[in-house]
Motif scaffolding. Structure first.
Motif, PDB file in Angstrom:
ATOM      1  N   TYR A 146       0.847  -1.186   0.000  1.00 52.35           N
ATOM      2  CA  TYR A 146       0.000   0.000   0.000  1.00 52.35           C
ATOM      3  C   TYR A 146       0.886   1.240   0.000  1.00 52.35           C
ATOM      4  CZ  TYR A 146      -3.734  -3.163   1.466  1.00 52.35           C
ATOM      5  OH  TYR A 146      -4.648  -4.193   1.529  1.00 52.35           O
ATOM      6  N   ILE A 147       0.312   2.329  -0.522  1.00 44.70           N
ATOM      7  CA  ILE A 147       1.011   3.618  -0.472  1.00 44.70           C
ATOM      8  C   ILE A 147       0.147   4.555   0.352  1.00 44.70           C
ATOM      9  CG2 ILE A 147       1.788   5.584  -1.829  1.00 44.70           C
ATOM     10  CD1 ILE A 147       2.485   3.606  -4.052  1.00 44.70           C
ATOM     11  N   LEU A 148       0.750   5.079   1.445  1.00 45.59           N
ATOM     12  CA  LEU A 148      -0.014   5.888   2.400  1.00 45.59           C
ATOM     13  C   LEU A 148       0.558   7.305   2.462  1.00 45.59           C
ATOM     14  CD1 LEU A 148       0.016   3.235   5.286  1.00 45.59           C
ATOM     15  CD2 LEU A 148      -1.777   3.590   3.579  1.00 45.59           C
ATOM     16  N   PRO A 149      -0.290   8.338   2.359  1.00 44.27           N
ATOM     17  CA  PRO A 149       0.216   9.717   2.483  1.00 44.27           C
ATOM     18  C   PRO A 149       0.619   9.998   3.925  1.00 44.27           C
ATOM     19  CG  PRO A 149      -2.167   9.718   2.288  1.00 44.27           C
ATOM     20  CD  PRO A 149      -1.743   8.301   2.133  1.00 44.27           C
ATOM     21  N   ILE A 150       1.656  10.795   4.093  1.00 47.60           N
ATOM     22  CA  ILE A 150       2.136  11.123   5.453  1.00 47.60           C
ATOM     23  C   ILE A 150       2.250  12.628   5.608  1.00 47.60           C
ATOM     24  CG2 ILE A 150       3.345   8.950   5.806  1.00 47.60           C
ATOM     25  CD1 ILE A 150       5.950  10.407   5.111  1.00 47.60           C
ATOM     26  N   ALA A 151       2.303  13.046   6.866  1.00 47.76           N
ATOM     27  CA  ALA A 151       2.468  14.473   7.190  1.00 47.76           C
ATOM     28  C   ALA A 151       3.182  14.598   8.518  1.00 47.76           C
ATOM     29  CB  ALA A 151       1.107  15.150   7.256  1.00 47.76           C
ATOM     30  N   GLY A 152       3.575  15.803   8.891  1.00 47.64           N
ATOM     31  CA  GLY A 152       4.164  16.061  10.212  1.00 47.64           C
ATOM     32  C   GLY A 152       5.599  15.622  10.310  1.00 47.64           C
ATOM     33  N   TYR A 153       6.533  16.354   9.688  1.00 49.87           N
ATOM     34  CA  TYR A 153       7.944  15.933   9.625  1.00 49.87           C
ATOM     35  C   TYR A 153       8.720  16.615  10.732  1.00 49.87           C
ATOM     36  CZ  TYR A 153       5.716  16.113   5.116  1.00 49.87           C
ATOM     37  OH  TYR A 153       4.799  16.049   4.115  1.00 49.87           O
ATOM     38  N   ASP A 154       9.624  15.876  11.299  1.00 50.28           N
ATOM     39  CA  ASP A 154      10.422  16.447  12.388  1.00 50.28           C
ATOM     40  C   ASP A 154      11.756  15.705  12.457  1.00 50.28           C
ATOM     41  OD1 ASP A 154      10.082  16.740  16.001  1.00 50.28           O
ATOM     42  OD2 ASP A 154      11.243  17.867  14.537  1.00 50.28           O
ATOM     43  N   PRO A 155      12.655  16.019  11.517  1.00 48.68           N
ATOM     44  CA  PRO A 155      13.914  15.276  11.493  1.00 48.68           C
ATOM     45  C   PRO A 155      14.668  15.416  12.811  1.00 48.68           C
ATOM     46  CG  PRO A 155      13.710  16.649   9.543  1.00 48.68           C
ATOM     47  CD  PRO A 155      12.624  17.062  10.477  1.00 48.68           C
ATOM     48  N   ARG A 156      15.211  14.307  13.290  1.00 50.86           N
ATOM     49  CA  ARG A 156      16.030  14.309  14.502  1.00 50.86           C
ATOM     50  C   ARG A 156      17.405  13.767  14.173  1.00 50.86           C
ATOM     51  NH1 ARG A 156      14.138  11.127  19.492  1.00 50.86           N
ATOM     52  NH2 ARG A 156      13.585   9.667  17.882  1.00 50.86           N
ATOM     53  N   ASP A 157      18.369  14.303  14.783  1.00 51.18           N
ATOM     54  CA  ASP A 157      19.724  13.857  14.460  1.00 51.18           C
ATOM     55  C   ASP A 157      20.536  13.718  15.739  1.00 51.18           C
ATOM     56  OD1 ASP A 157      22.395  13.731  13.941  1.00 51.18           O
ATOM     57  OD2 ASP A 157      22.431  15.277  12.463  1.00 51.18           O
ATOM     58  N   LEU A 158      20.665  12.498  16.239  1.00 55.93           N
ATOM     59  CA  LEU A 158      21.477  12.297  17.440  1.00 55.93           C
ATOM     60  C   LEU A 158      22.211  10.967  17.352  1.00 55.93           C
ATOM     61  CD1 LEU A 158      19.160  13.728  20.222  1.00 55.93           C
ATOM     62  CD2 LEU A 158      21.354  14.615  19.469  1.00 55.93           C
ATOM     63  N   LEU A 159      22.563  10.414  18.485  1.00 50.76           N
ATOM     64  CA  LEU A 159      23.431   9.231  18.522  1.00 50.76           C
ATOM     65  C   LEU A 159      22.876   8.066  17.721  1.00 50.76           C
ATOM     66  CD1 LEU A 159      24.451   9.259  22.267  1.00 50.76           C
ATOM     67  CD2 LEU A 159      25.938   9.650  20.338  1.00 50.76           C
ATOM     68  N   ARG A 160      21.507   7.929  17.666  1.00 51.08           N
ATOM     69  CA  ARG A 160      20.961   6.755  16.998  1.00 51.08           C
ATOM     70  C   ARG A 160      20.915   6.920  15.497  1.00 51.08           C
ATOM     71  NH1 ARG A 160      15.371   5.205  19.250  1.00 51.08           N
ATOM     72  NH2 ARG A 160      15.026   7.360  18.813  1.00 51.08           N
ATOM     73  N   GLY A 161      21.350   8.023  15.012  1.00 50.00           N
ATOM     74  CA  GLY A 161      21.188   8.263  13.591  1.00 50.00           C
ATOM     75  C   GLY A 161      19.978   9.158  13.405  1.00 50.00           C
ATOM     76  N   GLN A 162      19.589   9.354  12.126  1.00 50.47           N
ATOM     77  CA  GLN A 162      18.503  10.290  11.902  1.00 50.47           C
ATOM     78  C   GLN A 162      17.211   9.555  11.609  1.00 50.47           C
ATOM     79  OE1 GLN A 162      20.314  14.090   9.934  1.00 50.47           O
ATOM     80  NE2 GLN A 162      20.952  12.322   8.778  1.00 50.47           N
ATOM     81  N   TYR A 163      16.155  10.050  12.153  1.00 48.37           N
ATOM     82  CA  TYR A 163      14.841   9.491  11.881  1.00 48.37           C
ATOM     83  C   TYR A 163      13.926  10.593  11.403  1.00 48.37           C
ATOM     84  CZ  TYR A 163      16.013   5.112  14.130  1.00 48.37           C
ATOM     85  OH  TYR A 163      16.578   3.913  14.444  1.00 48.37           O
ATOM     86  N   LEU A 164      13.167  10.294  10.371  1.00 50.25           N
ATOM     87  CA  LEU A 164      12.119  11.185   9.931  1.00 50.25           C
ATOM     88  C   LEU A 164      10.857  10.759  10.675  1.00 50.25           C
ATOM     89  CD1 LEU A 164      11.375  13.323   7.710  1.00 50.25           C
ATOM     90  CD2 LEU A 164      10.464  11.415   6.414  1.00 50.25           C
ATOM     91  N   ARG A 165      10.316  11.647  11.484  1.00 50.25           N
ATOM     92  CA  ARG A 165       9.116  11.290  12.230  1.00 50.25           C
ATOM     93  C   ARG A 165       7.895  11.827  11.478  1.00 50.25           C
ATOM     94  NH1 ARG A 165      10.373   8.987  16.913  1.00 50.25           N
ATOM     95  NH2 ARG A 165       8.240   9.120  17.635  1.00 50.25           N
ATOM     96  N   PHE A 166       6.877  11.010  11.377  1.00 51.57           N
ATOM     97  CA  PHE A 166       5.710  11.403  10.577  1.00 51.57           C
ATOM     98  C   PHE A 166       4.448  10.811  11.199  1.00 51.57           C
ATOM     99  CE2 PHE A 166       4.947   7.179   8.995  1.00 51.57           C
ATOM    100  CZ  PHE A 166       6.202   6.602   8.952  1.00 51.57           C
ATOM    101  N   ARG A 167       3.306  11.218  10.638  1.00 45.67           N
ATOM    102  CA  ARG A 167       2.051  10.536  10.961  1.00 45.67           C
ATOM    103  C   ARG A 167       1.336  10.276   9.634  1.00 45.67           C
ATOM    104  NH1 ARG A 167      -1.799  14.424  10.390  1.00 45.67           N
ATOM    105  NH2 ARG A 167      -1.073  16.565  10.653  1.00 45.67           N
ATOM    106  N   VAL A 168       0.652   9.154   9.593  1.00 46.07           N
ATOM    107  CA  VAL A 168      -0.045   8.749   8.370  1.00 46.07           C
ATOM    108  C   VAL A 168      -1.371   9.503   8.297  1.00 46.07           C
ATOM    109  CG1 VAL A 168      -1.094   6.831   7.127  1.00 46.07           C
ATOM    110  CG2 VAL A 168       1.013   6.473   8.434  1.00 46.07           C
ATOM    111  N   GLU A 169      -1.685  10.014   7.112  1.00 49.28           N
ATOM    112  CA  GLU A 169      -2.978  10.684   6.924  1.00 49.28           C
ATOM    113  C   GLU A 169      -3.965   9.645   6.375  1.00 49.28           C
ATOM    114  OE1 GLU A 169      -2.106  15.335   6.256  1.00 49.28           O
ATOM    115  OE2 GLU A 169      -1.890  14.119   4.441  1.00 49.28           O
ATOM    116  N   TRP A 170      -4.629   8.968   7.291  1.00 44.72           N
ATOM    117  CA  TRP A 170      -5.524   7.874   6.914  1.00 44.72           C
ATOM    118  C   TRP A 170      -6.745   8.401   6.162  1.00 44.72           C
ATOM    119  CZ3 TRP A 170      -3.296   3.377   7.300  1.00 44.72           C
ATOM    120  CH2 TRP A 170      -2.335   3.162   8.293  1.00 44.72           C
TER     121      TRP A 170
END
Lengths: 164, 402
Positions: free
Chosen positions: A35-59
C-alpha cells in the motif's frame, strides 16, 4: 542435554533469534500486501541513533478521527493500493478486511531511518512535494516500510537530483 | 642483608614485589616463602584493569564498525548489511566457543562481551533496515533475554556478571516503567503496587541469589556481584528515603493502598531471609547473624517509614535515622570483615555528623561552636576508626589463620 550441548545452544540462541527476525521481515516483504499511504508532520532528529524522519499517516477514513488505543487499521475489501480507504477497529473484531494493521504495529508506524547527511536536503524536498510511504502489510498484521516516496518517486532519486 | 631480585616476568604486581623485598630485607620471610607467595598471587591475580581496558577497546571496535556502516548506509545493499552483521555475531560466538574449549579465560570473557554488544547492535540494525519502529525497551528486553544463557554459561568474571545483571535489571525496569505508564492512566493502584513491589523485592532477590550456596559454588563472581548489587540497592534506597523526612508527607487513597499492598511481599521476603540467614551465611557467628538481620530489617523499616508515616518537616528524625542506619552498616561491615564498607560507612557517618551540627544551629556563633564540637567528635571518631581498623585487620588475619 549435556554441558557442551547446553553451551552450544546458548551461543546459537542469539543467532537463531536474529535470523528469525530477518526471516519474518523478509516474509512480509515477499508476501505482504503493498500500500502507499500519504504522510504528514515531519520532524527530522539527528542524534546518537542516527537520523529518523518522524511522521504521521494521513488515513483515508470516513469521519475525522484517530485510532483509539487498542484499535488497528482495517483496509476495506474494496480498498485501492494508493491511499486506501480504511476504518479503525479492534483486532479480530472485523473479518471483512483486505489487510489489517494490528495496534502494536500501528503505534510503531511513525518513523523512517534516513542516512547521515541527508536530513537537510530531504527536509527541503519534503516541503515542496507530496510525501508518502510504501508499506507491506503481513498476514499477522505487522508492517514493513519499504520506501519513502516524494511525488511518487523514491526519495533518494529526488534528493540526488536536487541542486546542491 | 638479603637482596631480592625483582622478577616482573612472573607478572606479579610491582607493589607486591616491593613488599616482598621489604619483608625479605627485614628477615620476616625467607626465599622459599617469597616464591610461594609469588606463585599464589600469579594464580589468583584478577586482572580487573585488563578486563576494563579490553572491554573499552572491544566496545570502540564495535562502535567503529557501526559508524562505518552507518556512514555508507545508502550505498550498502540490505542483504550485505545483514549478512556481514550476522557473520560477525557468528564469528564472535565461534571465538567464544574456541577460547572456552582452550581454557583461555581472558580471551573468552572479552569475546563474550564483544558478542553481547554486537547482538544489541544487530537488533538495532534489523530495526533500521526494515524500518520496524518499536520502543527501546522492546529491543533491550529481547537482547538481554536472548544473550542471558550465553553470558551465564560462558562468563565467569565479575565484569561479565556486572554487565549482564545491570543490563537485565535495566531492561526489565524500563519495560516495567513503560507498562506502568500505560496502566497508570486507567488504574493508578495497580500500577503503583506493581512498581513498588518489584522495586522492593528485586534487590532482596539479588541478596538471596548472591548467598545461594549452589550459585556461590558454580559462579562465585556472579554471586558476589549479585550480593553487592542487592546490598547497594537496599542501602541506597533506604538511605535516599531518609530525605523524605525533610518534606511533608501525607499518603491517602490509592497511593497509600498501593504502598501497603507492596509492603506485604517485601516484609514477607525480609522475614524469610532473616529465618534462612544461618544457612545463607554459612555458619555465621551469633554477632554476624544478628548484624545481618538487624541491618536488613532496619533498612526496610527506615526506607518505608518516612513515606508511610504522616509527618511535616522532621529534620532531627532524618538526622537520627541516618546516623543509626550508618552505625548499623558499620557494625555489619565490622562483623563480616568488610574493611572497604566499614571505611565508607564511618566516613559517611563523620560527614553526616558534621552536617547535623550545621543543620541544628542558626547563628554564626552557635554554628561555629557546633562545628568545633562536631569537628572534635569527628577527630575522636577518626582516632577510634584507626584503632578499630587495625584491630579488624588483625582479627581478619587470625580468622584466616584459624
Amino acid at each position: 542435554m549435556n554441558t557442551s550441548q547446553r553451551k552450544a545452544a546458548a551461543l546459537a540462541l542469539p543467532l537463531v533469534v536474529l535470523l528469525a527476525m530477518v526471516v519474518r521481515a523478509e516474509a512480509i516483504v515477499a508476501m505482504g500486501r503493498s500500500y502507499i499511504l500519504p504522510i504528514a508532520g515531519y520532524d527530522p532528529r539527528d542524534l546518537l541513533r542516527g537520523q529518523y524522519l518522524r511522521f504521521r499517516v494521513e488515513w483515508n477514513t470516513y469521519g475525522n478521527r484517530w485510532p483509539e488505543p487498542g484499535e488497528g487499521v482495517c483496509m476495506r475489501l474494496d480498498a485501492q493500493r494508493e491511499n486506501p480507504v480504511v476504518r479503525f477497529a479492534p483486532q479480530g473484531s472485523d473479518e471483512n478486511c483486505q489487510a489489517f494493521i494490528n495496534p502494536d504495529a500501528l503505534q510503531n508506524l511513525n518513523q523512517y531511518f534516513i542516512p547521515e547527511g541527508t536530513g537537510l536536503p530531504l527536509e527541503q524536498a519534503i516541503r515542496q512535494r507530496r510525501a508518502e510511504i510504501k508499506v507491506k502489510v503481513g498476514r499477522g498484521g505487522d508492517v514493513i516500510i519499504e520506501d519513502l516516496l516524494l511525488d511518487g518517486e523514491p526519495w533518494q532519486d529526488v534528493v540526488n537530483r536536487a541542486p546542491q | 642483608m638479603h637482596k631480592v631480585r625483582l622478577n616482573p616476568a612472573l607478572g606479579v604486581r610491582m607493589a607486591l614485589e616491593r613488599k616482598l623485598a621489604a619483608w625479605r630485607e627485614a628477615g620476616i620471610v625467607d626465599a622459599a616463602t617469597v616464591e610461594k607467595i609469588r606463585a599464589f598471587e600469579a594464580r589468583h591475580n584478577r586482572p580487573y584493569a585488563l578486563y576494563v581496558v579490553g572491554g573499552l577497546g572491544g566496545l570502540a571496535v564495535v562502535l567503529g564498525i557501526i559508524s562505518i556502516i552507518a556512514s555508507n548506509w545508502a550505498d550498502i545493499p540490505r542483504g550485505v548489511k545483514l549478512v556481514v552483521d550476522l557473520a560477525m555475531v557468528g564469528g564472535l560466538a565461534w571465538g567464544v566457543w574456541k577460547q572456552d574449549g582452550q581454557g583461555h579465560a581472558w580471551q573468552r570473557e572479552m569475546l563474550l562481551i564483544l558478542m553481547w554488544g554486537m547482538v544489541l547492535a544487530s537488533v538495532a540494525l534489523i530495526g533500521q533496515v526494515y524500518h520496524l519502529g518499536g520502543k527501546p525497551w522492546q529491543a533491550l528486553l529481547a537482547w538481554s533475554l536472548m544473550t542471558l544463557p550465553a553470558m551465564l554459561l560462558f562468563g565467569h568474571s565479575a565484569f561479565v556478571a556486572l554487565c549482564t545483571l545491570l543490563a537485565v535489571n535495566g531492561s526489565i525496569g524500563s519495560s516495567l516503567v513503560e507498562w506502568v505508564d500505560h496502566v497508570h492512566r486507567s488504574d493508578q493502584y495497580v500500577a503503583l503496587s506493581v512498581l513498588l513491589t518489584v522495586g522492593g523485592v528485586v534487590p532482596l532477590l539479588h541478596l538471596r541469589l548472591g548467598h545461594s550456596p549452589s550459585w556461590m559454588a558454580w559462579r562465585p563472581h556472579w554471586a558476589s556481584v549479585a550480593r553487592g548489587l542487592g546490598w547497594a540497592a537496599v542501602l541506597g534506597i533506604s538511605g535516599a528515603a531518609q530525605q523524605a523526612w525533610y518534606g511533608s508527607v501525607h499518603l491517602d487513597g490509592e497511593e497509600a493502598q498501593a504502598f501497603f499492598t507492596a509492603l506485604v511481599p517485601v516484609t514477607g521476603l525480609v522475614a524469610w531471609l532473616c529465618v534462612v540467614a544461618p544457612r545463607l551465611l554459612g555458619n555465621p557467628t551469633p554477632a554476624q547473624l544478628l548484624s545481618w538481620r538487624v541491618l536488613l530489617t532496619f533498612s526496610v523499616v527506615a526506607g518505608v517509614a518516612p513515606v508511610l508515616l504522616d509527618h511535616s518537616r522532621a529534620g532531627p528524625v532524618a538526622a537520627l535515622s541516618f546516623i543509626v542506619f550508618l552505625l548499623l552498616v558499620a557494625w555489619y561491615a565490622y562483623q563480616h570483615a568488610n574493611v572497604w564498607l566499614f571505611n565508607v560507612a564511618t566516613a559517611l557517618l563523620a560527614i553526616r555528623l558534621l552536617i547535623v551540627f550545621g543543620e541544628m544551629f542558626g547563628s554564626l556563633l552557635t554554628t561555629g561552636i557546633g562545628l568545633i564540637f562536631g569537628g572534635l567528635v569527628v577527630l575522636g571518631m577518626a582516632w577510634l576508626w584507626l584503632r578499630q581498623t587495625r584491630t579488624l585487620r588483625a582479627e581478619i588475619r587470625q580468622r584466616e589463620d584459624a
